[in-house]
Design an enzyme around this catalytic site. Sequence first.
Site, PDB file in Angstrom:
ATOM      1  N   SER A  51       0.858  -1.172   0.000  1.00 54.30           N
ATOM      2  CA  SER A  51       0.000   0.000   0.000  1.00 54.30           C
ATOM      3  C   SER A  51       0.901   1.231   0.000  1.00 54.30           C
ATOM      4  CB  SER A  51      -0.900  -0.017   1.234  1.00 54.30           C
ATOM      5  OG  SER A  51      -1.864   0.990   1.125  1.00 54.30           O
ATOM      6  N   GLU A  52       0.652   2.159  -0.925  1.00 55.31           N
ATOM      7  CA  GLU A  52       1.647   3.197  -1.193  1.00 55.31           C
ATOM      8  C   GLU A  52       1.813   4.215  -0.069  1.00 55.31           C
ATOM      9  OE1 GLU A  52      -0.992   2.521  -3.127  1.00 55.31           O
ATOM     10  OE2 GLU A  52      -2.001   4.345  -3.819  1.00 55.31           O
ATOM     11  N   ASN A  53       0.908   4.224   0.903  1.00 53.88           N
ATOM     12  CA  ASN A  53       1.132   5.133   2.031  1.00 53.88           C
ATOM     13  C   ASN A  53       2.285   4.669   2.925  1.00 53.88           C
ATOM     14  OD1 ASN A  53      -0.891   3.076   2.487  1.00 53.88           O
ATOM     15  ND2 ASN A  53      -1.274   3.976   4.485  1.00 53.88           N
TER      16      ASN A  53
END
Lengths: 216, 235
Positions: A51-53
């Site tokens: 997840s890119e966060n």
Amino acid sequence: MEVLPTGWTRNEMAKLAAIELQDGFYVNLGIGIPTLVANHIGPEIDVTLQSENGMLGLGPYPMADQVDADIINAGKQTITELPRTSYCSSADSFGMIRGGHIQLSILGAMEVAENGDIANWMMPGKMVKGPGGAMDLVAGVRRIIVLMDHVSKDGIAKFRRSCSLPLTGQNVVDMVITNLAIFERPDRQSPFVLRRLAPGIDAALVADLTEAHFER
Amino acid sequence: MVQKIYSNAVAALDGHLIDGMTIVAGGFGLCGIPETLIAAIRAAGTRDLTVVSNNAGVDDFGLGLLLRTRQIRKMISSYVGENREFERQYLAGELEIEFSPQGTLAERMRAGGAGIAGFYTRTGVGTSLAEGREVRVFDSETYLLERGIVADLAIVKAWRADPHGNLVFRKAARNFNPLAATCGRVTIVEVEEFVGSGEIDPDHIHTPGVFVQRLILAENNEKRIEQRTIRAEAA
């Protein structure tokens, strides 16, 4: 009014996309239908979701008593950890993406062009909300699969000669799964090939509802 | 030893709030946002701010609080979709927005904090965000020049700090916080808890204290959840 056959459901589209996941892959799933792909990963395939966060190794949604505000995915949904989970800063997270360390990303789109261009960040007639991580994902992840309806709500072909909406990335899409058909190309210099038709759908209908050039 | 710990947000921000300044804020959505410092900046009434933050909060929480009071003139963000007041001000021409792709924004903070003026990335090539920008070809791939960001002030949320300003972040609340911490000319951090000198294993420190000038204990730890998703039973 003529009623068009609907082909695959969203869940079936997600299941078809899940076939593309290989053992050992690191995968980023976009918001919306792509999120459903996680429900169809077989037990014989070991995949790590990113997840890119800044979270690698996403677990399922929490039970009500497990909810932790500091554990969220890129869709800002509460999720859980796995034994393999690691956290990192957003710079490291996009280093994984931009640096080509994520093998596959599955995304939604408003339009895809026959040359692999994708448009999925500006909705016509709505305020521009920004690209989020979509431009980084399509530019950096090694293989991009798009899940989208074959035609828009107004009946307009979404797989097109060229995108009419502002681009998210140029020549980045490798596979398109719609409710009617699957198109794929072996590399980014080649044209898309029609690989599969949904039950009850014939090639002539797909050709009719597709603006993009594709090989049969 | 220089005293980095201040008694509250007002004391820590004293002398560092100037109309027209640029503030970089950590956080992703409402996760890991410096709630206490945002509230104090709202109370101080500082105006014409340029705020660098991945998102712009929601109508009544996070940076949305500073939008409501019209303290923000410009946002540099990747995604601002969850805020109706933002939309209203933007469409009325009262608010400026500079979109930066999320990974590019993170790297711009990292670069600014590391003394790197700019970098080349494939992200955004051929899109409207590349218009008028320098491009360069390396090894037959086209790259776009992006500039590092240095802000007048960085506001950061961390989980733990020691009196030296060594920081540990918690889970996905890390996100943009360690990057924001490096690219402020002054960096002020609010923490959920203080520990004593030497109580954090040096190998477990995420942000070394050199980047941090002032610390406060966070008074606001609401940690509002944007999308509470749960499942009924064990998967």
